[in-house]
Scaffold this motif. Structure first.
Motif, PDB file in Angstrom:
ATOM      1  N   GLY A 166       0.965  -1.223   0.026  1.00 47.74           N
ATOM      2  CA  GLY A 166      -0.025  -0.048  -0.020  1.00 47.74           C
ATOM      3  C   GLY A 166       0.959   1.103  -0.301  1.00 47.74           C
ATOM      4  O   GLY A 166       0.470   2.317  -0.596  1.00 47.74           O
ATOM      5  N   THR A 167       1.829   1.388   0.602  1.00 48.44           N
ATOM      6  CA  THR A 167       2.918   2.406   0.620  1.00 48.44           C
ATOM      7  C   THR A 167       3.267   2.470  -0.702  1.00 48.44           C
ATOM      8  O   THR A 167       3.625   3.815  -1.264  1.00 48.44           O
ATOM      9  CB  THR A 167       4.132   2.043   1.704  1.00 48.44           C
ATOM     10  OG1 THR A 167       3.681   1.662   2.963  1.00 48.44           O
ATOM     11  CG2 THR A 167       4.941   3.148   1.656  1.00 48.44           C
ATOM     12  N   VAL A 168       3.896   1.543  -1.258  1.00 48.30           N
ATOM     13  CA  VAL A 168       4.367   1.722  -2.854  1.00 48.30           C
ATOM     14  C   VAL A 168       3.446   2.183  -3.811  1.00 48.30           C
ATOM     15  O   VAL A 168       3.357   3.325  -4.508  1.00 48.30           O
ATOM     16  CB  VAL A 168       4.868   0.511  -3.492  1.00 48.30           C
ATOM     17  CG1 VAL A 168       5.386   0.529  -4.694  1.00 48.30           C
ATOM     18  CG2 VAL A 168       5.868  -0.174  -2.337  1.00 48.30           C
ATOM     19  N   ILE A 169       2.076   1.826  -3.419  1.00 46.73           N
ATOM     20  CA  ILE A 169       0.809   2.426  -4.229  1.00 46.73           C
ATOM     21  C   ILE A 169       0.597   3.893  -3.872  1.00 46.73           C
ATOM     22  O   ILE A 169       0.491   4.669  -5.143  1.00 46.73           O
ATOM     23  CB  ILE A 169      -0.269   1.782  -3.971  1.00 46.73           C
ATOM     24  CG1 ILE A 169      -0.358   0.064  -4.368  1.00 46.73           C
ATOM     25  CG2 ILE A 169      -1.554   2.560  -4.805  1.00 46.73           C
ATOM     26  CD1 ILE A 169      -1.362  -0.871  -4.069  1.00 46.73           C
ATOM     27  N   GLY A 170       0.770   4.167  -2.754  1.00 49.80           N
ATOM     28  CA  GLY A 170       0.586   5.822  -2.342  1.00 49.80           C
ATOM     29  C   GLY A 170       1.710   6.452  -3.120  1.00 49.80           C
ATOM     30  O   GLY A 170       1.788   7.617  -3.414  1.00 49.80           O
ATOM     31  N   LEU A 171       3.098   5.966  -3.072  1.00 51.25           N
ATOM     32  CA  LEU A 171       4.293   6.766  -3.554  1.00 51.25           C
ATOM     33  C   LEU A 171       4.049   6.678  -4.907  1.00 51.25           C
ATOM     34  O   LEU A 171       4.426   7.958  -5.432  1.00 51.25           O
ATOM     35  CB  LEU A 171       5.383   5.998  -3.272  1.00 51.25           C
ATOM     36  CG  LEU A 171       6.766   6.548  -3.747  1.00 51.25           C
ATOM     37  CD1 LEU A 171       6.951   7.789  -2.586  1.00 51.25           C
ATOM     38  CD2 LEU A 171       7.796   5.433  -3.253  1.00 51.25           C
TER      39      LEU A 171
END
Length: 367
Positions: free
Chosen positions: A193-198
């Motif tokens: 999810g962090t990667v998607i947000g980034l």
């Protein structure tokens, strides 16, 4: 019209404005300081990688488990010898994550948790995540980021010019570094999810930058054919004319993200929301900052290294030093533009001051 709307209209018309370009060294210094802090935090503390990236196990308890989150966390850490992340789901069950353990350790932890929670071990569902899967996710994320940056540079170089492409690239790297550094400093877990947000905030940051660049490109057509404004003057006008729009879009985007981060993740304890909301919150703020204080001033610096722009700046400054004044019969001084006027769109926009006074009389000082 509201005060903010009136302010935006006056900024767009060039009636008022703040000199962002003149103070660019301050913004560069501030960005360098923030970036160094982020890099130091990343180097010293490192990222708290989730089990998706380093492997581990997830234990799901049955519904209406009586143990509290803090109790389950203590039980899991004692049984595993590793840090544990516990979340209470809506149906009353617990989701317990323990990173860095293998299959044998997972079975032992499962049995120990069953005893501590006073439930049957068969009621606990254990899911193992291997580190190889996390490595694949990380590799795909880096590949996607690399492809995205290459395509961005190519597109901006074609649609605008290579200097704007370079400035946008620097701004994107600036946003990525700050966001990742904040994750290291606060210790939030890094998940897919962090990667998607980034990746999401990179698109938003680019949009904000392109809006300013498009205005700058339009206003600098045939710039060298006049002697009133330098490239930096027009760049500053482009920032001011889109400033309220940038602020409005950023605030509107930050409000729901802030709700996810501070209310959903902080107050309600929905920790999974933190994975994506922190990267969105920091990235959106950093993207708005970089488009105004980094990308456009950097373009102005690069452009004014060109011989044509150097010559233009020399002519403009020489004309301003001369003052273009005319002394009339009544000893009043007339100028084409006020010294502190904000730069307007290139081309004749404001009419010179009226020179009808004293018409028919000799020019010069009164005898």
């Amino acid at each position: 019209m509201s005060k903010l709307g009136t302010l935006g209209a006056r900024l767009h018309r060039g009636e008022i404005g703040y000199d962002f370009i003149k103070n660019r060294k301050i913004w560069y210094g501030l960005s360098i300081l923030i970036t160094i802090t982020a890099i130091v935090g990343l180097a010293v503390r490192g990222l708290n990688m989730g089990i998706e990236f380093q492997g581990g196990a997830v234990f799901n308890t049955p519904k209406n488990t009586t143990a509290s989150v803090s109790q389950a966390e203590e039980y899991a850490e004692t049984a595993s010898g590793h840090d544990a992340i516990v979340q209470k789901l809506g149906d009353g069950s617990l989701r317990i994550q323990v990173a860095g353990i293998d299959t044998d350790a997972a079975n032992k932890i499962k049995n120990t948790l069953a005893d501590d929670l006073k439930i049957d071990s068969e009621q606990i569902n254990a899911e193992l995540v291997g580190p190889s899967w996390g490595d694949q996710i990380a590799d795909k994320a880096w590949q996607g980021l690399g492809i995205f940056l290459v395509l961005v540079v190519i597109y901006l170089a074609i649609a605008f010019e290579w200097r704007m492409a370079l400035a946008a690239f620097v701004a994107l790297i600036h946003d990525i570094t700050i966001t990742v550094g904040i994750y290291a400093l606060v210790g939030f877990e890094v998940t897919p999810g962090t990667v998607i947000g980034l990746l999401t905030i990179l698109g938003y940051s680019l949009y904000d930058t392109v809006v300013v660049f498009d205005s700058l490109k339009e206003q600098t057509k045939d710039l060298t054919k006049q002697t009133r404004w330098t490239y930096s003057d027009v760049a500053n006008r482009s920032i001011n004319s889109t400033l309220v729009r940038s602020i409005n879009t950023t605030v509107v985007a930050l409000l729901p993200v802030a709700g996810l981060l501070f209310i959903g993740g902080g107050v309600l304890g929905a920790g999974m929301l933190n994975d994506i909301s922190l990267s969105l919150f920091v990235g959106l703020a950093a993207g708005a900052y970089s488009s105004i204080f980094i990308a456009t001033p950097l373009v102005a610096d690069l452009k004014e290294r060109e011989p044509q722009m150097k010559a233009l700046k020399k002519r403009v400054l020489a004309k301003r030093a001369k003052g273009e004044t005319e002394v009339r019969d009544d000893d009043e001084v007339y100028t084409d533009e006020p010294e502190d006027a904000a730069p307007a769109v290139v081309g004749p926009r404001h009419q010179p001051a009226s020179r009808s006074r004293g018409r028919g009389r000799p020019s010069g000082k009164r005898r």
